[in-house]
Design a protein around this motif. Structure first.
Motif, short mmCIF file in Angstrom:
data_model
loop_
_atom_site.label_atom_id
_atom_site.label_comp_id
_atom_site.label_asym_id
_atom_site.label_seq_id
_atom_site.Cartn_x
_atom_site.Cartn_y
_atom_site.Cartn_z
N ARG A 160 0.94 -4.64 3.93
CA ARG A 160 -0.32 -3.91 4.11
C ARG A 160 -0.96 -4.37 5.41
O ARG A 160 -0.97 -5.56 5.73
CB ARG A 160 -1.27 -4.14 2.94
CG ARG A 160 -2.49 -3.21 2.96
CD ARG A 160 -3.43 -3.41 1.78
NE ARG A 160 -2.82 -3.12 0.49
CZ ARG A 160 -3.49 -2.63 -0.56
NH1 ARG A 160 -4.79 -2.36 -0.44
NH2 ARG A 160 -2.88 -2.43 -1.71
N SER A 204 -5.63 4.89 2.49
CA SER A 204 -5.22 4.24 1.25
C SER A 204 -5.99 4.82 0.07
O SER A 204 -7.17 5.15 0.18
CB SER A 204 -5.50 2.74 1.34
OG SER A 204 -5.31 2.14 0.10
N ASP A 231 -3.83 0.44 5.65
CA ASP A 231 -4.88 0.78 4.69
C ASP A 231 -6.19 0.94 5.46
O ASP A 231 -6.89 -0.02 5.74
CB ASP A 231 -4.99 -0.33 3.63
CG ASP A 231 -5.92 0.04 2.50
OD1 ASP A 231 -6.70 1.00 2.66
OD2 ASP A 231 -5.86 -0.62 1.44
N VAL A 247 0.82 -1.21 0.00
CA VAL A 247 0.00 0.00 0.00
C VAL A 247 0.85 1.27 0.00
O VAL A 247 0.40 2.33 -0.44
CB VAL A 247 -0.97 -0.01 1.21
CG1 VAL A 247 -0.24 0.24 2.50
CG2 VAL A 247 -2.10 0.99 1.01
#
Length: 361
Positions: free
Chosen positions: A241, A356, A278, A98
């Motif tokens: 992530r 994100s 995220d 991410v």
């Protein structure tokens, strides 16, 4: 002790070019590659010349600088429109990390403040260098936060490579290990080889040996036996992530380690900057898992180790549920026994918006 802080820098900007240490040929060859255009940078990310979520983000930021230079020379005052395809190609280079999307978004925000009548390169280069410097600073902060969680003479295990090579410098998981060793808290480090790309044996072992940190390399399948021996205190890993509830995607094999650790009473620490979180996804089931080339499993350095035409599954990552994690360490602080509620508290404390933007790219 001072030497331990002078770690490898795998990403350099000099002579108006991006230079990357080619991690595909380490540890036997230290080869630097120069990049003049953004498409080559996107390909380098895809082919793992550079890898590790923070390093990918920093590299992508410099890739935007090169893309903007190209757009300015080819399209003049229409450079912002001409830049869009290059941004999309950079965003498509690795789907799980991410930090890639975060860095591109931040660079794009800078683009939106610039005049269409002057070259965007100076301002974008300044922003990319700021992202680069912030990553190193965050790594050192995380290193100390994580080291503070360790008891003296700890024995730890790490999986994949979350060191200076995976970041702009110092490292996330290896940043904790480096700082822990400096503080006298790390007695020994076990390093999983990390099949199939062997980041542990090729990269992590090399980094630790460069700095004289006591370590032992082992096959991934040896981790359970090591834990059963009762001599392991922590599993310390990075992340590509993290979902808003604390579920974490990291290199394939991390989930297995976490399950083993839970059974054997070994603690699990995930170390990653807040840019890896995220906030737009609720849990790990929503994290896209990259499937990589079959040859990474069926071959080693081009030599076949499996029958021809064998069916292969090669997920690059797996997801460790938050319930199996004892601590998530970020530059903003430590989340112990992560949960949705505790992660939301961390979000409130963040200095910068790290939402994100992968769904916008």
């Amino acid at each position: 002790m001072t030497r331990l802080l002078q770690t490898i820098e795998p990403i350099l900007w000099r002579d108006e070019q991006l230079h990357l240490l080619d991690q595909r040929v380490l540890p036997h060859t230290e080869n630097w590659l120069a990049f003049y255009d953004s498409d080559a940078v996107a390909e380098a990310i895809k082919l793992m010349v550079v890898r590790g979520a923070p390093a990918i983000g920093v590299t992508a930021a410099y890739g935007v600088v090169l893309a903007a230079r190209e757009a300015w020379f080819s399209a003049g005052e229409n450079w912002q429109e001409a830049l869009i395809p290059a941004l999309k190609r950079l965003a498509a280079s690795r789907p799980t990390a991410v930090n890639l999307f975060w860095a591109i978004e931040r660079m794009q925000q800078t683009c939106n403040t610039l005049s269409k009548y002057e070259s965007p390169e100076p301002a974008l280069l300044e922003q990319a260098k700021r992202i680069h410097q912030e990553d190193v600073k965050a790594n050192r902060t995380m290193g100390q936060y994580g080291a503070d969680l360790l008891d003296n003479d700890s024995i730890v295990l790490t999986h994949c490579n979350a060191g200076a090579l995976a970041t702009a410098g110092f490292g996330t998981a290896l940043g904790v290990i480096r700082q822990g060793f400096i503080d006298g808290k790390i007695e020994h480090v076990y390093v999983d080889e990390t099949r199939p790309w062997l980041q542990g044996s090729r990269l992590t072992a090399w980094e630790l040996m460069q700095e004289g940190i006591p370590m032992t390399l082992q096959a991934d399948v040896a981790a359970g036996a090591l834990m059963a021996g009762g001599r392991l205190d922590w599993v310390i890993v990075g992340a590509d992530r993290i979902a808003s509830n604390g579920d974490t995607a990291n290199k394939i094999g991390t989930y297995s380690l976490a399950v083993l650790a839970k059974y054997h009473g070994v603690k699990v620490m995930v170390v990653a900057p807040t840019t890896t979180i995220d906030w737009s996804i609720e849990n790990g089931s929503q994290i896209p898992i990259e499937q990589r080339a079959h040859s990474e499993v069926s071959e080693i350095e081009g030599h076949a180790i499996a029958p021809a035409k064998v069916h292969v599954s090669n997920p690059a990552f797996d997801v460790t549920p938050a319930a199996l994690i004892d601590a998530i360490v970020t530059e903003e602080g430590v989340v112990s026994s992560p949960s949705k509620e505790k992660m939301q508290q961390l979000k409130k404390e963040e200095k910068n918006d790290t939402n994100s933007i992968s769904d916008r790219m």
